[in-house]
Design a protein around this motif. Structure first.
Motif, PDB file in Angstrom:
ATOM      1  N   GLU A  30     -15.752 -37.517 -49.152  1.00  0.00           N
ATOM      2  CA  GLU A  30     -14.302 -37.579 -48.956  1.00  0.00           C
ATOM      3  C   GLU A  30     -13.888 -38.993 -48.602  1.00  0.00           C
ATOM      4  OE1 GLU A  30     -12.299 -38.330 -46.269  1.00  0.00           O
ATOM      5  OE2 GLU A  30     -13.873 -38.651 -44.794  1.00  0.00           O
ATOM      6  N   HIS A  31     -12.773 -39.423 -49.148  1.00  0.00           N
ATOM      7  CA  HIS A  31     -12.203 -40.724 -48.765  1.00  0.00           C
ATOM      8  C   HIS A  31     -10.715 -40.547 -48.486  1.00  0.00           C
ATOM      9  CE1 HIS A  31     -15.947 -42.756 -49.681  1.00  0.00           C
ATOM     10  NE2 HIS A  31     -15.432 -43.862 -49.211  1.00  0.00           N
ATOM     11  N   GLY A  32     -10.435 -39.701 -47.486  1.00  0.00           N
ATOM     12  CA  GLY A  32      -9.045 -39.442 -47.129  1.00  0.00           C
ATOM     13  C   GLY A  32      -8.358 -38.602 -48.197  1.00  0.00           C
ATOM     14  N   SER A  38     -15.738 -40.738 -55.289  1.00  0.00           N
ATOM     15  CA  SER A  38     -16.754 -41.733 -55.653  1.00  0.00           C
ATOM     16  C   SER A  38     -16.340 -43.151 -55.291  1.00  0.00           C
ATOM     17  CB  SER A  38     -17.049 -41.662 -57.152  1.00  0.00           C
ATOM     18  OG  SER A  38     -17.782 -40.511 -57.440  1.00  0.00           O
ATOM     19  N   THR A  39     -15.460 -43.303 -54.320  1.00  0.00           N
ATOM     20  CA  THR A  39     -14.986 -44.648 -53.940  1.00  0.00           C
ATOM     21  C   THR A  39     -16.142 -45.619 -53.679  1.00  0.00           C
ATOM     22  OG1 THR A  39     -12.856 -43.889 -53.094  1.00  0.00           O
ATOM     23  CG2 THR A  39     -13.722 -45.904 -52.132  1.00  0.00           C
ATOM     24  N   ASP A  40     -17.149 -45.176 -52.929  1.00  0.00           N
ATOM     25  CA  ASP A  40     -18.259 -46.084 -52.591  1.00  0.00           C
ATOM     26  C   ASP A  40     -19.004 -46.550 -53.836  1.00  0.00           C
ATOM     27  OD1 ASP A  40     -17.581 -45.774 -49.971  1.00  0.00           O
ATOM     28  OD2 ASP A  40     -19.195 -44.370 -49.499  1.00  0.00           O
ATOM     29  N   THR A  41     -19.174 -45.634 -54.780  1.00  0.00           N
ATOM     30  CA  THR A  41     -19.885 -45.971 -56.015  1.00  0.00           C
ATOM     31  C   THR A  41     -19.032 -46.899 -56.880  1.00  0.00           C
ATOM     32  OG1 THR A  41     -20.917 -43.795 -55.908  1.00  0.00           O
ATOM     33  CG2 THR A  41     -21.085 -44.976 -58.003  1.00  0.00           C
ATOM     34  N   ILE A  42     -17.751 -46.580 -56.982  1.00  0.00           N
ATOM     35  CA  ILE A  42     -16.842 -47.391 -57.814  1.00  0.00           C
ATOM     36  C   ILE A  42     -16.790 -48.832 -57.298  1.00  0.00           C
ATOM     37  CG2 ILE A  42     -14.420 -47.695 -58.504  1.00  0.00           C
ATOM     38  CD1 ILE A  42     -14.179 -44.561 -58.363  1.00  0.00           C
ATOM     39  N   GLN A  43     -16.705 -48.982 -55.976  1.00  0.00           N
ATOM     40  CA  GLN A  43     -16.560 -50.348 -55.458  1.00  0.00           C
ATOM     41  C   GLN A  43     -17.852 -51.161 -55.572  1.00  0.00           C
ATOM     42  OE1 GLN A  43     -15.031 -50.079 -51.457  1.00  0.00           O
ATOM     43  NE2 GLN A  43     -16.746 -48.862 -50.715  1.00  0.00           N
ATOM     44  N   ILE A  44     -19.004 -50.524 -55.408  1.00  0.00           N
ATOM     45  CA  ILE A  44     -20.239 -51.321 -55.508  1.00  0.00           C
ATOM     46  C   ILE A  44     -20.449 -51.773 -56.965  1.00  0.00           C
ATOM     47  CG2 ILE A  44     -21.970 -49.447 -55.803  1.00  0.00           C
ATOM     48  CD1 ILE A  44     -22.378 -52.572 -53.628  1.00  0.00           C
ATOM     49  N   SER A 108     -25.760 -51.248 -50.812  1.00  0.00           N
ATOM     50  CA  SER A 108     -25.062 -49.969 -50.716  1.00  0.00           C
ATOM     51  C   SER A 108     -23.553 -50.127 -50.517  1.00  0.00           C
ATOM     52  CB  SER A 108     -25.648 -49.157 -49.555  1.00  0.00           C
ATOM     53  OG  SER A 108     -25.048 -47.881 -49.534  1.00  0.00           O
ATOM     54  N   GLY A 109     -22.815 -49.330 -51.262  1.00  0.00           N
ATOM     55  CA  GLY A 109     -21.362 -49.268 -51.093  1.00  0.00           C
ATOM     56  C   GLY A 109     -20.992 -48.265 -50.010  1.00  0.00           C
ATOM     57  N   HIS A 110     -21.962 -47.508 -49.555  1.00  0.00           N
ATOM     58  CA  HIS A 110     -21.780 -46.532 -48.482  1.00  0.00           C
ATOM     59  C   HIS A 110     -22.561 -47.057 -47.283  1.00  0.00           C
ATOM     60  CE1 HIS A 110     -21.589 -42.736 -46.387  1.00  0.00           C
ATOM     61  NE2 HIS A 110     -22.890 -42.572 -46.426  1.00  0.00           N
ATOM     62  N   SER A 158     -12.940 -49.232 -41.815  1.00  0.00           N
ATOM     63  CA  SER A 158     -14.220 -49.032 -42.502  1.00  0.00           C
ATOM     64  C   SER A 158     -14.255 -47.921 -43.544  1.00  0.00           C
ATOM     65  CB  SER A 158     -15.334 -48.789 -41.483  1.00  0.00           C
ATOM     66  OG  SER A 158     -15.072 -47.613 -40.774  1.00  0.00           O
ATOM     67  N   HIS A 159     -13.368 -46.914 -43.429  1.00  0.00           N
ATOM     68  CA  HIS A 159     -13.525 -45.787 -44.357  1.00  0.00           C
ATOM     69  C   HIS A 159     -12.157 -45.268 -44.798  1.00  0.00           C
ATOM     70  CE1 HIS A 159     -15.604 -42.338 -46.159  1.00  0.00           C
ATOM     71  NE2 HIS A 159     -14.586 -41.623 -45.712  1.00  0.00           N
ATOM     72  N   ALA A 160     -11.894 -45.406 -46.094  1.00  0.00           N
ATOM     73  CA  ALA A 160     -10.624 -44.932 -46.685  1.00  0.00           C
ATOM     74  C   ALA A 160      -9.402 -45.590 -46.045  1.00  0.00           C
ATOM     75  CB  ALA A 160     -10.520 -43.404 -46.584  1.00  0.00           C
ATOM     76  N   ILE A 163      -9.231 -51.586 -46.338  1.00  0.00           N
ATOM     77  CA  ILE A 163     -10.136 -52.248 -47.307  1.00  0.00           C
ATOM     78  C   ILE A 163     -10.324 -51.391 -48.555  1.00  0.00           C
ATOM     79  CG2 ILE A 163     -12.484 -53.119 -47.708  1.00  0.00           C
ATOM     80  CD1 ILE A 163     -12.647 -53.604 -44.638  1.00  0.00           C
ATOM     81  N   GLU A 164     -10.772 -50.163 -48.368  1.00  0.00           N
ATOM     82  CA  GLU A 164     -11.099 -49.341 -49.543  1.00  0.00           C
ATOM     83  C   GLU A 164      -9.855 -48.968 -50.357  1.00  0.00           C
ATOM     84  OE1 GLU A 164     -15.386 -47.380 -48.838  1.00  0.00           O
ATOM     85  OE2 GLU A 164     -13.766 -46.240 -47.903  1.00  0.00           O
ATOM     86  N   THR A 165      -8.737 -48.746 -49.668  1.00  0.00           N
ATOM     87  CA  THR A 165      -7.506 -48.436 -50.409  1.00  0.00           C
ATOM     88  C   THR A 165      -7.087 -49.661 -51.231  1.00  0.00           C
ATOM     89  OG1 THR A 165      -6.861 -46.955 -48.605  1.00  0.00           O
ATOM     90  CG2 THR A 165      -5.153 -47.522 -50.199  1.00  0.00           C
TER      91      THR A 165
HETATM   92 ZN   LIG Z   1     -16.363 -45.579 -48.514  1.00  0.00          ZN
END
Ligand SMILES: [Zn+2]
Length: 242
Positions: A30-32, A38-44, A108-110, A158-160, A163-165
């Motif tokens: 989950e990312h909010g 798959s946010t972590d995968t997409i960003q890495i 790691s993106g996670h 750090s999570h959702a 940065i990630e948004t």
């Molecule tokens: Zn993330």
């Protein structure tokens, strides 16, 4: 070079000049309410597209599943156990070593603690088995966390969050659903040191940071920053070995 896109012959030729490989890790988590699972995968992957242009390095297909602890009860989170990740990582390291690689960069993106410890544990076993390899393990967020002043406004985002948004907005604004500007800043409220099975009680939103402060420019800058850190590390190690 992304390994999934090259042939047997290209790998054979490439290995004559380059024995470095990046093994990327992501998550299904989950990312909010507003970001993809798959946010972590997409960003890495986005970061590694920048790295690929600057360094002679092979990039393995991403390990899409990771160890998720604090988000494991949220809808959409599908994790694997630390033991599974450790064994999988060890198998991959052995597999790529058998192909001729000597320098391994696990990125790691996670950034979950148990996830990172599992990667480190696998690498510890690997280096005990082989004295002719060098192995490096990084969470890309940890690489840049001390360099975010002037880019990111939210402390400990750090999570959702911001940065990630921002990153998802930059990669493809259609990946950000709903009105992120109306989302509230949040963080988990776990009692320090407590291991609880009821994680949702302490962290409903699944957001750690402030998504409302996100913008495309911040996304571009933080992705480039992570890429730059990795480029510097890999170039330094490659220079040492020439
Ligand atoms: Zn993330």
């Amino acid at each position: 070079m992304f390994i999934e896109k090259i042939t047997m012959e290209e790998l054979k030729r490439g290995l004559k000049n380059c024995k470095s490989i990046i093994i990327p890790f992501g998550s299904v988590e989950e990312h909010g309410p507003h970001l993809p699972l798959s946010t972590d995968t997409i960003q890495i992957i986005e970061i590694l597209k920048i790295v690929e242009k600057e360094v002679n390095v092979f990039i393995a297909p991403t390990v899409h599943f990771g160890v998720c602890r604090s988000t494991e009860q949220h809808i959409g989170t599908v994790g694997i156990s630390p033991n599974t990740l450790r064994l999988l990582t060890l198998d991959l390291l052995e597999g790529f070593k058998n192909q001729g690689f000597e320098y391994f960069f696990l990125v790691s993106g996670h950034a979950g603690k148990l996830h990172m410890f599992s990667l480190i544990e696998a690498c510890e076993s690997f280096v005990k088995r082989h004295d002719d390899v060098r192995v490096f393990v990084y969470s890309e967020l940890d690489l840049i966390k001390d360099n975010l002043d002037g880019i990111i406004e939210t402390e400990h985002d750090s999570h959702a969050g911001e940065i990630e948004t921002s990153r998802m907005l930059y990669i493809d604004k259609n990946l950000v659903k709903g009105n992120y500007r109306k989302l509230k800043s949040d963080k988990p409220e776990f009692f320090p040191g407590e291991i609880t099975s009821d994680k949702l009680k302490y962290w409903k939103s699944g957001i750690w940071g402030d998504p409302s402060k996100a913008n495309i420019e911040k996304g571009k800058k933080t992705l480039a920053l992570s890429a730059q850190k990795l480029i510097e590390i890999i170039k330094k190690i490659q220079k040492e070995t020439i």
